[in-house]
Design an enzyme around this catalytic site. Structure first.
Site, PDB file in Angstrom:
ATOM      1  N   ARG A 197       0.334  -0.930   0.169  1.00  0.00           N
ATOM      2  CA  ARG A 197       0.352   0.701   0.192  1.00  0.00           C
ATOM      3  C   ARG A 197       0.693   1.208   0.146  1.00  0.00           C
ATOM      4  O   ARG A 197       0.222   2.278  -0.174  1.00  0.00           O
ATOM      5  CB  ARG A 197      -0.749   0.021   1.528  1.00  0.00           C
ATOM      6  CG  ARG A 197      -1.491   1.181   1.235  1.00  0.00           C
ATOM      7  CD  ARG A 197      -2.944   0.665   2.395  1.00  0.00           C
ATOM      8  NE  ARG A 197      -3.607   2.064   2.852  1.00  0.00           N
ATOM      9  CZ  ARG A 197      -4.717   1.982   2.319  1.00  0.00           C
ATOM     10  NH1 ARG A 197      -4.787   1.972   1.534  1.00  0.00           N
ATOM     11  NH2 ARG A 197      -5.499   2.973   2.925  1.00  0.00           N
ATOM     12  N   ILE A 234      -6.894   7.841  -1.196  1.00  0.00           N
ATOM     13  CA  ILE A 234      -6.957   6.258  -1.181  1.00  0.00           C
ATOM     14  C   ILE A 234      -7.474   5.668   0.351  1.00  0.00           C
ATOM     15  O   ILE A 234      -7.837   6.712   1.840  1.00  0.00           O
ATOM     16  CB  ILE A 234      -5.489   5.966  -1.184  1.00  0.00           C
ATOM     17  CG1 ILE A 234      -4.933   4.563  -1.180  1.00  0.00           C
ATOM     18  CG2 ILE A 234      -4.710   7.039   0.095  1.00  0.00           C
ATOM     19  CD1 ILE A 234      -3.547   3.967  -1.474  1.00  0.00           C
ATOM     20  N   SER A 235      -8.842   5.265   0.088  1.00  0.00           N
ATOM     21  CA  SER A 235      -9.173   4.749   1.021  1.00  0.00           C
ATOM     22  C   SER A 235      -8.623   3.704   1.903  1.00  0.00           C
ATOM     23  O   SER A 235      -8.089   3.723   1.771  1.00  0.00           O
ATOM     24  CB  SER A 235     -10.471   3.633   0.432  1.00  0.00           C
ATOM     25  OG  SER A 235     -11.074   4.495  -1.169  1.00  0.00           O
ATOM     26  N   GLN A 236      -9.727   4.314   3.262  1.00  0.00           N
ATOM     27  CA  GLN A 236      -8.673   3.640   4.450  1.00  0.00           C
ATOM     28  C   GLN A 236      -8.820   1.740   3.775  1.00  0.00           C
ATOM     29  O   GLN A 236      -9.433   0.970   3.453  1.00  0.00           O
ATOM     30  CB  GLN A 236     -10.326   3.802   5.306  1.00  0.00           C
ATOM     31  CG  GLN A 236     -10.138   3.236   6.483  1.00  0.00           C
ATOM     32  CD  GLN A 236     -11.010   2.994   7.968  1.00  0.00           C
ATOM     33  OE1 GLN A 236     -11.911   3.294   7.079  1.00  0.00           O
ATOM     34  NE2 GLN A 236     -11.190   2.880   8.982  1.00  0.00           N
ATOM     35  N   PRO A 237      -7.836   1.051   4.787  1.00  0.00           N
ATOM     36  CA  PRO A 237      -8.119  -0.050   4.125  1.00  0.00           C
ATOM     37  C   PRO A 237      -9.017  -1.069   4.581  1.00  0.00           C
ATOM     38  O   PRO A 237      -9.906  -1.909   4.069  1.00  0.00           O
ATOM     39  CB  PRO A 237      -6.821  -0.334   5.637  1.00  0.00           C
ATOM     40  CG  PRO A 237      -5.781   0.227   5.581  1.00  0.00           C
ATOM     41  CD  PRO A 237      -6.847   2.339   5.556  1.00  0.00           C
TER      42      PRO A 237
END
Ligand code: SAM
Length: 214
Positions: A35, A61-64
């Protein structure tokens, strides 16, 4: 030197498993994809934190956890052709690429598409195809798709995407207002669409002909 593998394992054990992500293939993909490679160098140390991060152009970038739950809801077996709307950094596409046959991903901001494509090349992710355009129109030349994921906030599911979905196909999308949404999964069946609502969420808006106005 930062041990990114350790940070990834920790991300899985502290953010994903306790929140109920169970699909082993999804957890393995999240352990595998670097990531930190999908954010600018100044943010690499935060890449595995429990949050979305800026990627430039006002996008994120979205939260994991959000990546994991959306991927789990797609119920991938490894054989699917997947369409993603909202390439952003390319991280979600990379996760999908590990779990499906082919990924087609569309981003409306050309500089983001180019950066993402460079990452796919450098990491040898060879089953991901990206292009710049209005993803609310889908990618008709490559349709139908077994799975479609929209990683931006949508007022409703764009009609062209429903039309480009295979029989028994699944769409996962955050739907709601511009400022708060809920994950919706629809499954195309012989008798229509089955709908299930999941977790509340907040995404940047889907901007386009069948999305929000700029
Ligand atoms: N999936 C991304 C990732 O892994 O980094 C995160 C996506 S970000 C939350 C949403 C993205 O959707 C933004 O990059 C935005 O430019 C893009 N977007 C918004 N409207 C779009 C549209 N109509 N077509 C394609 N991309 C769109």
């Amino acid at each position: 030197m930062t041990d990114y593998q350790k940070l990834r394992d920790l991300m899985v054990e502290t953010q994903l498993v306790p929140r109920g992500i169970r699909d082993k293939a999804v957890l393995d993909a999240m352990r595998n994809v670097p990531r930190h490679y999908f954010v600018d160098s100044a943010l690499q140390y935060s890449a595995y934190d429990d949050m979305a991060l800026p990627i430039g152009e006002g996008q994120t970038i979205s939260q994991p956890y959000m990546v994991a739950i959306m991927t789990e809801l797609l119920a991938l077996t490894g054989r699917e052709r997947v369409l993603e709307i909202g390439t952003g950094s390319g991280y979600q596409a990379a996760i999908l690429g590990m779990l499906s046959r082919e990924v087609f991903t569309i981003e409306r901001i050309a500089t983001l598409t180019e950066k993402a494509m460079q990452r796919f090349r450098e990491l040898s992710y060879l089953n991901i195809y990206a292009r710049t355009g209005d993803g609310t129109l889908g990618w008709p030349e490559k349709a139908p798709f077994d799975r479609i994921i929209i990683t931006a906030a949508s007022p409703k599911i764009p009609d062209p995407l429903k039309e480009q979905l295979s029989d028994n196909g699944i769409i996962v999308v955050p739907v709601g207002s511009r400022y708060s949404q809920q994950l919706l999964r629809i499954t195309k069946t012989r008798s229509g669409y089955e709908e299930e609502y999941h977790t509340p969420c907040v995404f940047v808006p889907l901007i386009g002909e069948h999305g929000w106005k700029e």
